[in-house]
Write an enzyme that holds these catalytic residues in place. Structure first.
Site, PDB file in Angstrom:
ATOM      1  N   TYR A 115      11.303  -1.137  -0.259  1.00  0.00           N
ATOM      2  CA  TYR A 115      11.248  -2.593  -0.073  1.00  0.00           C
ATOM      3  C   TYR A 115      12.588  -3.203   0.330  1.00  0.00           C
ATOM      4  O   TYR A 115      12.741  -4.414   0.315  1.00  0.00           O
ATOM      5  CB  TYR A 115      10.739  -3.273  -1.362  1.00  0.00           C
ATOM      6  CG  TYR A 115       9.250  -3.142  -1.578  1.00  0.00           C
ATOM      7  CD1 TYR A 115       8.482  -2.261  -0.846  1.00  0.00           C
ATOM      8  CD2 TYR A 115       8.604  -3.925  -2.523  1.00  0.00           C
ATOM      9  CE1 TYR A 115       7.107  -2.139  -1.057  1.00  0.00           C
ATOM     10  CE2 TYR A 115       7.232  -3.814  -2.740  1.00  0.00           C
ATOM     11  CZ  TYR A 115       6.502  -2.915  -2.004  1.00  0.00           C
ATOM     12  OH  TYR A 115       5.159  -2.802  -2.223  1.00  0.00           O
ATOM     13  N   LYS A 167       7.234  10.353  -6.966  1.00  0.00           N
ATOM     14  CA  LYS A 167       6.522  11.221  -6.017  1.00  0.00           C
ATOM     15  C   LYS A 167       7.515  12.270  -5.530  1.00  0.00           C
ATOM     16  O   LYS A 167       7.681  12.509  -4.328  1.00  0.00           O
ATOM     17  CB  LYS A 167       5.969  10.364  -4.859  1.00  0.00           C
ATOM     18  CG  LYS A 167       5.065  11.089  -3.885  1.00  0.00           C
ATOM     19  CD  LYS A 167       3.697  11.387  -4.432  1.00  0.00           C
ATOM     20  CE  LYS A 167       2.890  12.199  -3.443  1.00  0.00           C
ATOM     21  NZ  LYS A 167       1.589  12.642  -3.974  1.00  0.00           N
ATOM     22  N   ASP A 201       0.183   9.431  -7.922  1.00  0.00           N
ATOM     23  CA  ASP A 201      -1.264   9.475  -7.700  1.00  0.00           C
ATOM     24  C   ASP A 201      -2.009   9.855  -8.979  1.00  0.00           C
ATOM     25  O   ASP A 201      -3.047   9.278  -9.322  1.00  0.00           O
ATOM     26  CB  ASP A 201      -1.659  10.378  -6.524  1.00  0.00           C
ATOM     27  CG  ASP A 201      -0.709  11.550  -6.317  1.00  0.00           C
ATOM     28  OD1 ASP A 201       0.416  11.509  -6.851  1.00  0.00           O
ATOM     29  OD2 ASP A 201      -1.085  12.509  -5.628  1.00  0.00           O
ATOM     30  N   ASP A 225       5.003  -2.079  -7.747  1.00  0.00           N
ATOM     31  CA  ASP A 225       4.253  -3.198  -7.182  1.00  0.00           C
ATOM     32  C   ASP A 225       2.751  -2.874  -7.218  1.00  0.00           C
ATOM     33  O   ASP A 225       1.923  -3.674  -7.662  1.00  0.00           O
ATOM     34  CB  ASP A 225       4.729  -3.401  -5.728  1.00  0.00           C
ATOM     35  CG  ASP A 225       4.233  -4.694  -5.135  1.00  0.00           C
ATOM     36  OD1 ASP A 225       3.702  -5.534  -5.883  1.00  0.00           O
ATOM     37  OD2 ASP A 225       4.379  -4.881  -3.909  1.00  0.00           O
ATOM     38  N   ASP A 229      -0.448  -4.252 -10.195  1.00  0.00           N
ATOM     39  CA  ASP A 229      -1.731  -4.894  -9.882  1.00  0.00           C
ATOM     40  C   ASP A 229      -2.882  -4.079 -10.480  1.00  0.00           C
ATOM     41  O   ASP A 229      -3.875  -4.635 -10.952  1.00  0.00           O
ATOM     42  CB  ASP A 229      -1.930  -5.014  -8.366  1.00  0.00           C
ATOM     43  CG  ASP A 229      -1.360  -6.311  -7.813  1.00  0.00           C
ATOM     44  OD1 ASP A 229      -0.344  -6.785  -8.358  1.00  0.00           O
ATOM     45  OD2 ASP A 229      -1.923  -6.854  -6.837  1.00  0.00           O
TER      46      ASP A 229
END
Ligand code: NAD
Length: 332
Positions: A115, A167, A201, A225, A229
């Site tokens: 980001y 990851k 994941d 982020d 959610d």
């Protein structure tokens, strides 16, 4: 106040905080599309100066147009004020929600990773945007800072376990450095906290199978982020999820959700997330008893009174819901 539903949920939240009789005095400043309309500037100097001076802000959601040269004001604020830690608790307030035992705090590095906004197009032939390229930047300094913050937060909040999410099997340098540094900083805490790691994941799947296994999740900017959610979805949706952006010199509290243009102006937005963000702000300024009173009143309004906005299956308007919370607070 913010864009879209911002003014509606801010009005409801300010009413509730005022009813708590805190020492807070409000100063109103514009940002986002509302500021563009007024001053042709999405982040006016007065707004920045006010946040710097007060070192504290409760912020409504700001709209960022997709594509076309607009930088997210949220990202600018986080960068300019060095708000490196994003803290997003998700808690099962609803007795009839999908999961009743979620109590997880997601701690996200807020300034680095994919980001950082280092991206560009590469032209090929007559296509000026034939290829898009983005760089993620993660520093050992940034990883140490967020890891230290997360472990300290865990101890202060009486939490027991931290799951580092990454990851590093694929993005070996970018998220490998994050994992390596968080584990390294964690060594001095391993006698007081359980520290584990999970690939993003797998974590996303585990969250929908058994969210109660998570206590604190520590992760990078983009993964945080997305996962925050998801966590909001586990506890009733975006209307229930608050967030805090914390730095050494300032802190901004907000709802995780955006400006919800589809329901703006209808008076039906759920202000709970912003109210819970206000509770986090009260915690931040050491007014824990008031923060707890607010959270208890919200819980009782949703549980016992079943007063809810339409996103939670209820019929209350934003203002009716806020009034119900105020009434509950007066009885605690
Ligand atoms: P959104 O969060 O605004 O809305 C997603 C969905 O959730 C919509 O259907 C909306 O009606 C619903 N929703 C969100 N908050 C709600 C609430 N309090 N009560 C009831 N329903 C609610 O996401 P989006 O539509 O992807 O984004 C809209 C704008 O908000 C974009 O410009 C985006 O950049 C911006 N945004 C801002 C922030 C922020 O200021 N922190 C965060 C996310 C998105």
């Amino acid at each position: 106040m913010g864009d879209g539903i911002g003014p509606e949920i801010m009005e409801a939240t300010v009413a509730v905080v005022n009813a708590l009789k805190t020492s807070i005095e409000w100063e109103y400043q514009e940002a986002g599309m509302a500021a563009v309309k007024l001053y042709n500037d999405p982040l006016p100097r007065n707004t920045m100066e006010s946040i710097r001076r007060n070192r504290l802000a409760l912020k409504g959601p700001l709209m960022t147009p997709v594509g076309g040269g607009y930088q997210s004001i949220n990202v600018v604020l986080r960068k300019e004020l060095k708000l490196f830690a994003n803290v997003r608790p998700a808690y099962s307030f609803l007795p009839d929600g999908l999961f009743r035992d979620v109590d997880v705090v997601l701690i996200r590095e807020n300034t680095e990773g994919l980001y950082v906004g280092v991206e560009h197009y590469i032209p090929i032939g007559d296509d000026p945007r034939a290829v898009a390229e983005a760089s993620g930047i993660i520093t050992r300094f940034g990883c140490r800072r967020i890891a230290e913050f997360a472990y300290q937060y865990a101890l202060k909040a009486g939490r027991k376990k931290i799951t580092i999410v990454h990851k590093a099997n694929i993005l070996k340098a970018l998220t490998g450095l994050f994992l390596e540094t968080c584990l390294e900083v964690g060594r001095q805490y391993q006698d007081r906290l359980t520290i584990e790691e999970r690939i993003i994941d797998n974590c996303a799947m585990q969250l929908v199978i058994n969210p109660a296994q998570f206590d604190i999740i520590l992760t990078t900017n983009m993964f945080g982020d997305i996962l925050s959610d998801e966590c909001a979805g586990l506890v009733g949706g975006l209307g229930m999820a608050p967030g805090a952006n914390i730095g050494a010199e300032a802190a901004i509290f907000e709802a995780v959700h955006g400006s919800a243009p589809d329901i703006a102006g209808k008076g039906i937005a759920n202000p709970t997330a912003l109210m819970l963000a206000a509770a986090l702000m009260l915690d931040h300024i050491h007014q824990h008893e008031k923060a707890e009173r607010l959270r208890t009143a919200i819980k009782q309004t949703l549980h016992d009174d079943c007063v809810r906005t339409p996103d939670l299956g209820g019929e209350a308007s934003t203002a009716q819901y806020a009034q119900a919370v105020v009434e509950r607070m007066s009885q605690i």
